[in-house]
Scaffold this motif. Structure first.
Motif, PDB file in Angstrom:
ATOM      1  N   GLN A   1     -10.799   9.277  11.982  1.00 24.83           N
ATOM      2  CA  GLN A   1     -10.286  10.551  12.098  1.00 24.83           C
ATOM      3  C   GLN A   1     -10.267  11.191  10.649  1.00 24.83           C
ATOM      4  OE1 GLN A   1      -8.447   8.138  12.915  1.00 24.83           O
ATOM      5  NE2 GLN A   1      -6.460   8.517  12.889  1.00 24.83           N
ATOM      6  N   TYR A   2     -10.047  10.268   9.635  1.00 20.91           N
ATOM      7  CA  TYR A   2      -9.678  10.735   8.353  1.00 20.91           C
ATOM      8  C   TYR A   2     -11.123  10.761   7.557  1.00 20.91           C
ATOM      9  CZ  TYR A   2      -4.872  10.074   9.224  1.00 20.91           C
ATOM     10  OH  TYR A   2      -3.606  10.398  10.060  1.00 20.91           O
ATOM     11  N   GLY A   3     -12.212  10.052   8.050  1.00 21.41           N
ATOM     12  CA  GLY A   3     -13.617   9.818   7.477  1.00 21.41           C
ATOM     13  C   GLY A   3     -14.295   8.762   7.920  1.00 21.41           C
ATOM     14  N   GLU A   4     -15.590   8.574   7.845  1.00 18.93           N
ATOM     15  CA  GLU A   4     -16.298   7.570   7.953  1.00 18.93           C
ATOM     16  C   GLU A   4     -15.810   6.182   7.190  1.00 18.93           C
ATOM     17  OE1 GLU A   4     -20.876   5.791   8.225  1.00 18.93           O
ATOM     18  OE2 GLU A   4     -20.438   7.860   8.315  1.00 18.93           O
ATOM     19  N   GLY A   5     -15.300   5.145   7.848  1.00 14.29           N
ATOM     20  CA  GLY A   5     -14.928   3.808   7.197  1.00 14.29           C
ATOM     21  C   GLY A   5     -13.666   3.975   6.466  1.00 14.29           C
ATOM     22  N   TYR A   6     -12.794   5.005   6.668  1.00 19.30           N
ATOM     23  CA  TYR A   6     -11.448   5.121   5.997  1.00 19.30           C
ATOM     24  C   TYR A   6     -10.675   4.088   6.330  1.00 19.30           C
ATOM     25  CZ  TYR A   6      -7.699   8.010   4.122  1.00 19.30           C
ATOM     26  OH  TYR A   6      -6.632   8.420   3.584  1.00 19.30           O
ATOM     27  N   TYR A   7      -9.966   3.332   5.650  1.00 14.59           N
ATOM     28  CA  TYR A   7      -9.382   2.044   6.076  1.00 14.59           C
ATOM     29  C   TYR A   7      -8.071   1.991   5.399  1.00 14.59           C
ATOM     30  CZ  TYR A   7      -8.526  -3.109   6.981  1.00 14.59           C
ATOM     31  OH  TYR A   7      -8.055  -4.060   7.405  1.00 14.59           O
ATOM     32  N   ALA A   8      -6.800   2.084   6.010  1.00 11.46           N
ATOM     33  CA  ALA A   8      -5.703   2.215   5.367  1.00 11.46           C
ATOM     34  C   ALA A   8      -4.308   1.244   5.829  1.00 11.46           C
ATOM     35  CB  ALA A   8      -5.289   3.791   5.152  1.00 11.46           C
ATOM     36  N   VAL A   9      -3.453   1.400   5.035  1.00  5.63           N
ATOM     37  CA  VAL A   9      -2.064   0.809   5.470  1.00  5.63           C
ATOM     38  C   VAL A   9      -1.184   1.908   5.203  1.00  5.63           C
ATOM     39  CG1 VAL A   9      -1.755  -0.555   3.598  1.00  5.63           C
ATOM     40  CG2 VAL A   9      -0.509  -1.020   5.446  1.00  5.63           C
TER      41      VAL A   9
ATOM     42  N   LYS B   1      15.393  -7.835   2.863  1.00  3.87           N
ATOM     43  CA  LYS B   1      15.877  -7.140   3.837  1.00  3.87           C
ATOM     44  C   LYS B   1      16.809  -6.197   3.888  1.00  3.87           C
ATOM     45  CE  LYS B   1      14.545 -10.891   7.138  1.00  3.87           C
ATOM     46  NZ  LYS B   1      14.728 -11.505   8.141  1.00  3.87           N
ATOM     47  N   SER B   2      17.680  -6.196   2.603  1.00  4.39           N
ATOM     48  CA  SER B   2      18.774  -5.396   2.278  1.00  4.39           C
ATOM     49  C   SER B   2      18.170  -3.895   1.872  1.00  4.39           C
ATOM     50  CB  SER B   2      19.506  -5.659   0.996  1.00  4.39           C
ATOM     51  OG  SER B   2      18.839  -5.809  -0.082  1.00  4.39           O
ATOM     52  N   LEU B   3      16.664  -3.915   1.636  1.00  5.25           N
ATOM     53  CA  LEU B   3      16.249  -2.572   1.416  1.00  5.25           C
ATOM     54  C   LEU B   3      15.843  -1.801   2.508  1.00  5.25           C
ATOM     55  CD1 LEU B   3      13.918  -3.432  -1.916  1.00  5.25           C
ATOM     56  CD2 LEU B   3      16.305  -2.649  -1.788  1.00  5.25           C
ATOM     57  N   THR B   4      16.779  -1.266   3.355  1.00  2.00           N
ATOM     58  CA  THR B   4      16.570  -0.844   4.702  1.00  2.00           C
ATOM     59  C   THR B   4      15.630   0.237   4.971  1.00  2.00           C
ATOM     60  OG1 THR B   4      18.468   0.751   4.330  1.00  2.00           O
ATOM     61  CG2 THR B   4      19.104  -1.335   5.143  1.00  2.00           C
ATOM     62  N   GLY B   5      15.382   0.995   3.923  1.00  3.00           N
ATOM     63  CA  GLY B   5      14.022   2.086   4.090  1.00  3.00           C
ATOM     64  C   GLY B   5      12.912   1.543   4.402  1.00  3.00           C
ATOM     65  N   CYS B   6      12.488   0.085   3.872  1.00  4.70           N
ATOM     66  CA  CYS B   6      11.285  -0.244   3.696  1.00  4.70           C
ATOM     67  C   CYS B   6      10.745  -0.685   5.113  1.00  4.70           C
ATOM     68  CB  CYS B   6      11.149  -1.630   2.861  1.00  4.70           C
ATOM     69  SG  CYS B   6      12.013  -1.152   1.228  1.00  4.70           S
ATOM     70  N   SER B   7       9.814  -0.321   5.498  1.00  6.96           N
ATOM     71  CA  SER B   7       9.033  -0.433   6.798  1.00  6.96           C
ATOM     72  C   SER B   7       7.495  -0.434   6.400  1.00  6.96           C
ATOM     73  CB  SER B   7       9.623   0.061   7.805  1.00  6.96           C
ATOM     74  OG  SER B   7       9.311   1.557   7.896  1.00  6.96           O
ATOM     75  N   ILE B   8       6.808  -1.007   7.442  1.00  7.59           N
ATOM     76  CA  ILE B   8       5.232  -0.850   7.773  1.00  7.59           C
ATOM     77  C   ILE B   8       5.270   0.052   8.937  1.00  7.59           C
ATOM     78  CG2 ILE B   8       3.212  -1.917   8.550  1.00  7.59           C
ATOM     79  CD1 ILE B   8       4.239  -3.022   5.669  1.00  7.59           C
ATOM     80  N   LEU B   9       4.420   1.159   8.767  1.00  6.73           N
ATOM     81  CA  LEU B   9       4.463   2.540   9.687  1.00  6.73           C
ATOM     82  C   LEU B   9       3.115   2.032  10.477  1.00  6.73           C
ATOM     83  CD1 LEU B   9       5.201   5.337   7.652  1.00  6.73           C
ATOM     84  CD2 LEU B   9       6.801   4.182   9.130  1.00  6.73           C
ATOM     85  N   ASP B  10       2.013   1.429   9.850  1.00  9.18           N
ATOM     86  CA  ASP B  10       0.594   1.397  10.541  1.00  9.18           C
ATOM     87  C   ASP B  10      -0.071   0.090   9.617  1.00  9.18           C
ATOM     88  OD1 ASP B  10       0.671   3.416  12.745  1.00  9.18           O
ATOM     89  OD2 ASP B  10       0.891   4.706  11.023  1.00  9.18           O
ATOM     90  N   ALA B  11      -0.156  -0.921  10.267  1.00 16.72           N
ATOM     91  CA  ALA B  11      -0.687  -2.059   9.909  1.00 16.72           C
ATOM     92  C   ALA B  11      -2.414  -1.528   9.312  1.00 16.72           C
ATOM     93  CB  ALA B  11      -0.939  -3.145  10.604  1.00 16.72           C
ATOM     94  N   PRO B  12      -2.970  -2.472   8.540  1.00 17.61           N
ATOM     95  CA  PRO B  12      -4.149  -1.935   8.130  1.00 17.61           C
ATOM     96  C   PRO B  12      -5.279  -1.794   9.230  1.00 17.61           C
ATOM     97  CG  PRO B  12      -3.367  -3.768   6.610  1.00 17.61           C
ATOM     98  CD  PRO B  12      -2.450  -3.471   7.895  1.00 17.61           C
ATOM     99  N   ALA B  13      -5.953  -0.616   9.349  1.00 14.35           N
ATOM    100  CA  ALA B  13      -6.740  -0.409  10.354  1.00 14.35           C
ATOM    101  C   ALA B  13      -7.772   0.760   9.856  1.00 14.35           C
ATOM    102  CB  ALA B  13      -6.140   0.060  11.590  1.00 14.35           C
TER     103      ALA B  13
END
Length: 142
Positions: free
Chosen positions: A115-123, A99-111
């Protein structure tokens, strides 16, 4: 012999060298299968057997912002959706334990991101310097 035009390496300047080495070791070694090939006071490098490498080196304390000139984000291919889901769990655990690494965060969970392409899955997530990172499964490879 590397293919002309292929990426040799990406080098990132980081504000907390030791914290970033810990973070990128998790991401690159534990999740993506890179091997650490250099560890010096002035840079650390991880490489794939195919030659692509990612390096970090100590930088100043100026915060990174993706809209400033320079790197917007770094995206890395992952072979399956399941690998992304597993990586996501490892990243969450790392963030919880560090938790001391304050910049670390999840912006968007896997989904799916059609809009980026058929079947495009990312985190999407950030490193200790708030550099945006992405793990992407792209069925057709583009």
């Amino acid at each position: 012999m590397p293919k002309t035009g292929s990426i040799s390496h990406v080098s990132l300047s980081v504000s907390d060298y030791e914290a970033s080495k810990k973070y990128y070791t998790l991401l690159l070694v534990d999740i993506l299968g890179y091997k650490q090939v250099a560890d010096h006071p002035y840079y650390c490098m991880w490489s794939l057997s195919s030659g692509e490498s990612i390096c970090i080196s100590p930088g100043n304390k100026t915060p990174h912002h993706k809209q400033n000139p320079g790197l917007h984000h770094l995206a890395v291919h992952v072979g399956t959706k399941e690998e992304i889901d597993t990586a996501y769990q490892k990243i969450l655990k790392f963030h919880e334990e560090n938790k001391s690494l304050t910049g670390c965060s999840i912006l968007d969970a896997p989904a799916l991101y059609p809009q980026y392409g058929e079947g495009y899955y990312a985190v999407f997530f950030t490193d200790p310097d708030n550099i945006k990172l992405e793990l992407a499964y792209i069925p057709n490879g583009h």
